[in-house]
Design an enzyme around this catalytic site. Structure first.
Site, short mmCIF file in Angstrom:
data_model
loop_
_atom_site.label_atom_id
_atom_site.label_comp_id
_atom_site.label_asym_id
_atom_site.label_seq_id
_atom_site.Cartn_x
_atom_site.Cartn_y
_atom_site.Cartn_z
N SER A 260 32.57 21.27 36.98
CA SER A 260 32.31 20.59 35.63
C SER A 260 32.47 21.18 34.51
O SER A 260 33.52 21.81 34.41
CB SER A 260 30.71 19.83 35.91
OG SER A 260 30.77 18.80 35.10
N HIS A 401 29.16 13.37 41.67
CA HIS A 401 29.38 14.62 40.82
C HIS A 401 28.28 15.43 41.32
O HIS A 401 27.47 15.56 41.18
CB HIS A 401 29.12 14.42 39.26
CG HIS A 401 29.40 15.41 38.41
ND1 HIS A 401 30.74 15.50 38.24
CD2 HIS A 401 28.78 16.01 37.49
CE1 HIS A 401 30.97 16.57 37.19
NE2 HIS A 401 29.69 16.90 36.75
C1 GTR Z 1 28.89 15.77 31.64
C2 GTR Z 1 30.20 16.03 30.67
C3 GTR Z 1 31.22 16.13 31.51
C4 GTR Z 1 30.92 17.19 32.26
C5 GTR Z 1 29.50 17.36 33.19
C6 GTR Z 1 29.03 18.58 33.60
O1 GTR Z 1 27.88 15.30 30.83
O2 GTR Z 1 30.52 14.76 30.09
O3 GTR Z 1 32.25 16.66 30.60
O4 GTR Z 1 30.98 18.69 31.73
O5 GTR Z 1 28.58 16.93 32.05
O6 GTR Z 1 29.27 19.70 33.18
O7 GTR Z 1 27.82 18.40 34.49
#
Ligand code: GTR
Length: 420
Positions: A260, A401
């Protein structure tokens, strides 16, 4: 009649008011609405000259790094910073005798007030030097393992319920993300794992730069001053500096890995610092592996609004004019060439735009070709859990995610096949 006209006028007024109040959507999940776009060609330089040879690419590479610095991540300060490495603990029978565990703090000699970067290393008990995965973690070294002898980080952390109260980690944070760091499996496969808390380099909030490296290096008055992602990437290179001195690490086979926002940093680190032998981006999304020009999931405008400190100030000028960006993210990925690259997505993580990440990887092909290598070798978006590619690999895992055992299985195979 007057009544009907009045009702009609009222309806029109209400519809108008509702529309006026509906904020313009800043993201999209409908493939049909992605729109058309033309990507900049990595093999045409800023003057419009085609890049035909590896020597041409060496120049174009510098130009692209400069364009990413000027427009996206900000300039990484070039000056060498004097470091002092201090080993704070060694356990030669960690993980039930499987590994050597080392903890090393990196201090900045000329900036004694800056916090150290505290590095946690698991080394296989090999007679030879080991290849290594180097990746920052989100919540302190104490959260990547349940090992209670790792000191609880006292650095600023984002509050996450019981594990962090008033921005301080509590005992509940121990092992909190251990699932994402299968240390035993990694070590058993013959690899070292090297990690540090990203907040040691810069705490992840708009004022996090204060008291950290960006308060002493760079120029905050400039629109291309570096952002937090730039700082995290820089920190990864400082850890790499330390690893050059570690005889149990094979310095030619150190991979940059990140999930991320840390995946964005891992890519930018690998793009700039060619000592990284390979790069692994786990769901890095917008500002990482995903194409910016595709209007899908998170957008440039949205990321700059939610996380104003991540990128340089100039990046915000593209919020509503993404087409004006002189680069797109496939060119960041192409900067890894000819080294191996892994781009991974998750099918329930549409925010990161799996298709946009795939396309980012796909459009590196001409650059790898300059080196006689096949990158992805396909233009077909794969079905879930079907890794594809050659020197550049890609998968779209089922699930959300996250970093899972499935992801690590692919990264270990990738490392086995391409990095050693
Ligand atoms: C989210 C963000 C993403 C990603 C994510 C993370 O909120 O929008 O770009 O970086 O966080 O790092 O878990």
């Amino acid at each position: 009649m007057a009544r009907i006209l009045f009702s009609l006028a009222l309806i029109i007024l209400v519809v108008h008011l509702v529309n006026a109040q509906t904020p313009e959507p800043v993201f999209n999940y409908d493939e049909a609405k992605v729109g058309t776009y033309t990507l900049p060609d990595p093999l045409i330089d800023a003057k419009g000259k085609p890049v035909k040879t590896r020597a041409d690419w060496a120049n174009r590479r510098k130009e692209l790094i400069q364009l990413f610095a000027e427009n996206v991540y900000g300039q990484t300060p070039k000056q060498a910073v004097k470091l002092r490495f201090q080993t704070t603990a060694v356990d030669s029978s960690a993980l039930n005798g499987l590994a050597i565990r080392k903890q090393v703090s990196i201090f900045f000699i000329d900036y004694p007030k800056l916090p150290s970067i505290d590095v946690l290393i698991y080394l296989p008990k090999n007679n030879r030097a080991s290849a290594a995965f180097l990746g920052l973690n989100f919540c302190g070294n104490h959260c990547v393992t349940t090992d209670a002898t790792i000191p609880l980080s006292t650095r600023w952390m984002a509050n996450t319920g019981e594990a962090t109260i008033t921005n301080q980690a509590t005992g509940k944070a121990r092992g909190m993300q251990a699932r994402r760091w299968p240390v035993e499996t990694i070590v058993k496969r013959g690899y070292a794992l090297v990690t540090a808390y990203y907040g040691d380099i810069e705490p992840d909030h708009p004022k996090g730069w204060q008291g950290h490296i960006r308060s002493v290096l760079g120029d905050t008055t400039q629109p291309d001053n570096w952002g937090a992602i730039g700082a995290w990437a820089w920190g990864m290179s400082r850890i790499l500096d330390y690893l050059q001195t570690e005889p149990k690490i094979d310095t030619k086979r150190i991979m940059s890995i990140g999930h991320s926002r840390i995946g964005k940093a891992a890519l930018w680190a690998g793009a700039q610092d060619e000592r990284f032998a390979a790069v692994i981006s786990n769901e890095s999304g917008e500002g990482g592996a995903a194409l910016s020009r595709r209007w899908y999931g998170e957008t440039v405008e949205r990321i700059n609004t939610s996380f104003p400190h991540w990128f340089c100030v100039r990046y915000k000028t593209y919020n509503k004019h993404v087409v004006d960006l002189p680069i797109d993210q496939h060119e960041l990925l192409a900067l890894i060439a000819p080294r191996p690259l892994y781009v991974a997505s998750a099918s329930d993580d549409q925010w990161s735009d799996p298709k946009g990440e795939f396309l980012g990887a796909m459009h590196t092909e001409p650059v790898y070709k300059l080196y006689g290598k096949t990158a992805l070798g396909t233009t077909t978006f794969p079905t879930v859990n079907q890794p594809v590619g050659q020197t550049v690999r890609y998968h779209d895992r089922t699930g959300k995610h996250d970093v899972t055992d499935y992801d690590w299985e692919q990264y270990l195979r990738f490392a086995d096949e391409l990095v050693r």
